[in-house]
Design a protein around this motif. Structure first.
Motif, short mmCIF file in Angstrom:
data_model
loop_
_atom_site.label_atom_id
_atom_site.label_comp_id
_atom_site.label_asym_id
_atom_site.label_seq_id
_atom_site.Cartn_x
_atom_site.Cartn_y
_atom_site.Cartn_z
N SER A 151 -4.28 -4.62 6.89
CA SER A 151 -3.68 -5.43 5.83
C SER A 151 -3.56 -4.57 4.57
O SER A 151 -4.14 -3.48 4.47
CB SER A 151 -4.54 -6.65 5.54
OG SER A 151 -5.78 -6.25 4.96
N PHE A 152 -2.84 -5.08 3.57
CA PHE A 152 -2.69 -4.35 2.32
C PHE A 152 -4.05 -4.11 1.67
O PHE A 152 -4.33 -3.02 1.18
CB PHE A 152 -1.77 -5.12 1.36
CG PHE A 152 -1.61 -4.45 0.03
CD1 PHE A 152 -0.73 -3.38 -0.12
CD2 PHE A 152 -2.34 -4.87 -1.08
CE1 PHE A 152 -0.59 -2.74 -1.35
CE2 PHE A 152 -2.20 -4.24 -2.31
CZ PHE A 152 -1.32 -3.17 -2.44
N GLU A 153 -4.91 -5.14 1.69
CA GLU A 153 -6.23 -5.01 1.09
C GLU A 153 -7.08 -3.98 1.83
O GLU A 153 -7.83 -3.21 1.21
CB GLU A 153 -6.94 -6.37 1.07
CG GLU A 153 -6.38 -7.35 0.06
CD GLU A 153 -6.44 -6.81 -1.37
OE1 GLU A 153 -7.45 -6.16 -1.72
OE2 GLU A 153 -5.48 -7.02 -2.13
N GLU A 154 -6.97 -3.96 3.15
CA GLU A 154 -7.73 -2.99 3.94
C GLU A 154 -7.24 -1.57 3.67
O GLU A 154 -8.04 -0.63 3.59
CB GLU A 154 -7.62 -3.32 5.43
CG GLU A 154 -8.42 -4.56 5.83
CD GLU A 154 -8.16 -4.97 7.27
OE1 GLU A 154 -9.12 -5.35 7.95
OE2 GLU A 154 -6.98 -4.91 7.71
N LYS A 155 -5.93 -1.42 3.53
CA LYS A 155 -5.38 -0.09 3.22
C LYS A 155 -5.87 0.38 1.85
O LYS A 155 -6.23 1.54 1.67
CB LYS A 155 -3.85 -0.14 3.23
CG LYS A 155 -3.23 -0.26 4.60
CD LYS A 155 -1.71 -0.31 4.51
CE LYS A 155 -1.08 -0.48 5.88
NZ LYS A 155 0.39 -0.59 5.81
N ARG A 156 -5.89 -0.54 0.90
CA ARG A 156 -6.35 -0.17 -0.44
C ARG A 156 -7.83 0.23 -0.41
O ARG A 156 -8.22 1.22 -1.05
CB ARG A 156 -6.14 -1.34 -1.41
CG ARG A 156 -6.48 -0.97 -2.86
CD ARG A 156 -5.95 -1.99 -3.83
NE ARG A 156 -6.58 -3.30 -3.67
CZ ARG A 156 -6.34 -4.34 -4.46
NH1 ARG A 156 -5.45 -4.24 -5.44
NH2 ARG A 156 -6.95 -5.49 -4.25
N LYS A 157 -8.62 -0.52 0.34
CA LYS A 157 -10.04 -0.19 0.45
C LYS A 157 -10.24 1.17 1.10
O LYS A 157 -11.01 2.01 0.61
CB LYS A 157 -10.76 -1.27 1.27
CG LYS A 157 -12.25 -1.02 1.44
CD LYS A 157 -12.91 -2.14 2.24
CE LYS A 157 -14.41 -1.90 2.35
NZ LYS A 157 -15.09 -2.96 3.13
#
Length: 316
Positions: A103-109
């Motif tokens: 997900s976008f949040e996982e990529k950012r993390k």
């Protein structure tokens, strides 16, 4: 000839979407992604149904994540696959997922945690450039990241499927997976041979390169193929010149190669085939180009020199 020549042929001979698509392939091949930010290119990309996303610049969107971050050698954060797996488990991301599945949040993390690790690996003067090699714009064509699509086309070209590559561009189609696998099998064989030679045989030498009033320490490998090497190449068992643009990138995964110094590979045949890479961090900090050396490219460079040009260059 190269994939670039096919693109130029299509650009000159076609109109409309086909011409625009070939131009997009050409810019991708040349890593001229800043051109994609111009309004006329944005319009073309939309017409071609090429989607723009904010993402992570790791190669291999369908690779297992631990392999993608392990292979990332602009900053060699991980020297072993096991270390990449431990890192991912520690930050709560399953190593056997793919980048595309995040997900976008996982990529950012993942990007932020990787950035923190990378900051430890580089001198302070490079720190502010690190985000630009980890985070950035990505472009997708029919669900495939554009750089990887172009890499597949280039691979098919290298195994002799020139007409098929031209047809794929003209018809705006995805390469057949079996054809891509054939190339991957061939390049994997060359990569293994090159890595062995790099670790066991090749000597790393150095010279200083002057550019815009600055001096850059560069590393180089000089290769003089033997008669036996020529025989093996004739039967498809050697390392042909067409694979060196990939191999010079692979070289940065070796601890023998300094990831913050430009690398040259000189292959001495009739003329001297020259392949070089300027690490992206060095490029971003110094805007270092090698085009003034009669070499084509942006980060990866290539060209041919006479013996006279070669020996004169090393005396600089």
């Amino acid at each position: 000839m190269t994939l670039l020549d096919i693109c130029n042929e299509i650009i000159e001979g076609e109109d409309g979407k086909v011409k625009d698509f070939a131009h997009t392939i050409k810019l991708t091949y040349l890593s001229e992604f800043e051109r994609f930010e111009k309004e006329d290119m944005k319009v073309k990309l939309r017409k071609l149904n090429i989607a723009e996303e904010d993402g992570l610049l790791f190669y291999g969107k369908d690779y297992l994540i631990f392999k993608s971050i392990y292979y990332f050698n602009e900053v060699p954060v991980f020297r072993k696959e096991e270390d990449a797996i431990i890192f991912l488990n520690k930050i709560g991301i399953e190593p056997n997922r793919t980048l595309k599945s995040l997900s976008f949040e996982e990529k950012r993390k993942l990007g932020n945690e990787f950035l923190n690790k990378a900051l430890i690996c580089v001198p302070k003067e490079y720190s502010k450039y690190l985000p630009y090699i980890i985070f950035g714009k990505e472009y997708y064509f029919k669900g495939i990241e554009l750089k990887e699509y172009v890499s597949s086309l280039n691979g098919l070209y290298k195994i002799g499927k020139r007409k098929k590559v031209r047809d794929l561009i003209v018809n705006m189609e995805i390469p057949d997976e079996d054809d891509v696998k054939k190339y991957k099998k061939k390049i994997a064989k060359r990569i293994n041979k090159f890595k062995k030679k790099l670790n066991d045989e090749y000597e790393i030498n150095y010279f200083n390169l002057k550019f815009k009033g600055k001096k850059f320490k560069c590393q180089y490998i000089y290769i003089k193929p033997s008669l036996w090497d020529h025989v093996k190449s004739f039967f498809g068992e050697g390392i042909e010149l067409k694979y060196y643009p990939t191999l010079i990138n692979v070289a940065y995964s070796s601890e023998k190669i300094d990831f913050l110094k430009p690398l040259f590979i000189f292959v001495d045949k009739k003329d001297v085939a020259v392949y070089a890479k300027v690490p992206k961090l060095v490029y971003l900090k110094n805007n270092l180009s090698l085009n003034h050396l009669n070499l084509e490219g942006k980060y990866i460079f290539y060209g041919n020199w006479s013996d006279e040009e070669f020996y004169k260059f090393l005396k600089i």
